[in-house]
Design an enzyme around this catalytic site. Structure first.
Site: not given
Ligand code: ASP
Length: 342
Positions: A207, A235, A237-238, A258, A261
């Protein structure tokens, strides 16, 4: 090609201590009103020297420097932190090395669904998109949501239609195809079709994020991602969740996350750091270390954050073996990958 001034910056790295929980932080070295600060990440994960060729390492460092160049130019000429983080993220989104934009990972269904968010510290204005598949630079869509809608988050087809109405560039979904990410999905489908991975190919997250303080004292944060390889059921994520993946408040700090998530959402990671500063009088470093190195570690949530506070202090804690990261401020710049680089 490495720029000559990077040699000087490389010498400065040894004096910097912005990347590790054991460091003292750099708060004492920073004047009350720094000109500007830009900090970026390109994902955290199992990033170790043994898994990287020299060429890969050089490519990542160059990519991080290219992004810093763009943001620095904006900030040093008096531009805003929100412009700096937007343009910086676009450079990272356009680079297939990172799991965002052009290099986004594939879902179980073999498509690329991207999430992004952005926030301004001066008025807590924010925008986000989730699950978009045709917007070339999802961060621009997040910014458009912030500036041209009365909402904070739009998802899926609605977000695409909104981006179209705002005149943003849309691309054929094939634009997001990269062999490396496709192979990651195929490998995962063969090994364990039910599992999701945060960039399985090399167990890195990938990310991208940027936080900045501009010369007017305004903070901003932005994050963009393709999420997890083999994700299903839309889905999200965060990364597009304000308070989890992204947060900025001029009273405290700007944060971009990152990592895994689901944990970052449950622990409201980005806001948690800001709240400890606002209500608990903690420093940026104390707050970040508590959240990332203690709370998340105890919970089993892997990842890291980049952060900058209203005085220009910065902190980049991560609980994984590595995190692609870098910073620039007047007279100082560094890009780092591994845990032992400070
Ligand atoms: N945080 C991101 C997610 O869960 C993934 C990442 O940071 O690599 O979608």
């Amino acid at each position: 090609m490495i720029k000559p001034n990077l040699v000087l910056f490389a010498l400065l790295i040894t004096t910097m201590n912005c990347s590790h929980p054991e460091s003292d932080g750099d708060e004492d070295q920073v004047p009350d009103s720094p000109d500007y600060v830009l900090v970026i990440h390109g994902g955290a994960g199992v990033i170790v020297r043994d898994n990287m060729t020299k060429e890969q390492e050089t490519a990542y460092r160059q990519a991080l420097n290219d992004a810093l160049d763009v943001g620095q130019q904006i900030l040093e000429s008096g531009g805003s932190s929100i412009d700096a983080v937007t343009r910086t993220i676009m450079v990272l989104e356009d680079n297939p090395l990172f799991n965002a934009g052009k290099g986004a990972v594939f879902t179980h269904a073999g498509i690329n669904e991207m999430d992004a968010s952005i926030m301004e510290g001066k008025d807590l204005n924010a925008g986000a998109v989730g699950g978009v598949t045709t917007i070339k630079n999802p961060i621009l869509a997040a910014r458009a949501v912030m500036e041209q809608s009365e909402h904070v988050m739009l998802t899926g087809d609605g977000a695409e239609a909104f981006a179209e109405a705002c005149g943003l560039e849309r691309v054929d979904p094939d634009y997001f195809y990269t062999e490396r990410r496709w192979n990651s999905l195929q490998r995962l489908l063969k090994e364990d079709p039910q599992s999701v991975e945060l960039d399985h190919a090399d167990r890195k997250h990938g990310t991208v994020g940027a936080v900045a303080l501009d010369m007017n004292g305004n903070l901003a944060a932005a994050t963009s991602t393709g999420g997890m390889t083999n994700k299903k059921y839309n889905r999200i994520g965060d990364s597009p969740i304000i308070g989890a993946g992204t947060y900025a408040n001029n009273l405290t700090c700007a944060v971009s996350s990152t990592g895994h998530g689901e944990y970052f959402i449950r622990y409201a990671v980005a806001y948690d750091i800001s709240a400890q500063m606002q209500y608990g009088n903690k420093t940026l470093q104390e707050a970040g270390d508590f959240t990332v190195m203690q709370k998340l570690v105890e919970a089993g949530g892997t990842g890291g954050v980049i952060s900058v506070d209203k005085r220009g202090n910065m902190h980049m804690p991560f609980n994984t073996p590595g995190m692609y990261r870098g910073f620039v401020r007047p007279g100082q710049r560094a890009v780092m990958i591994y845990d032992d680089e400070r």
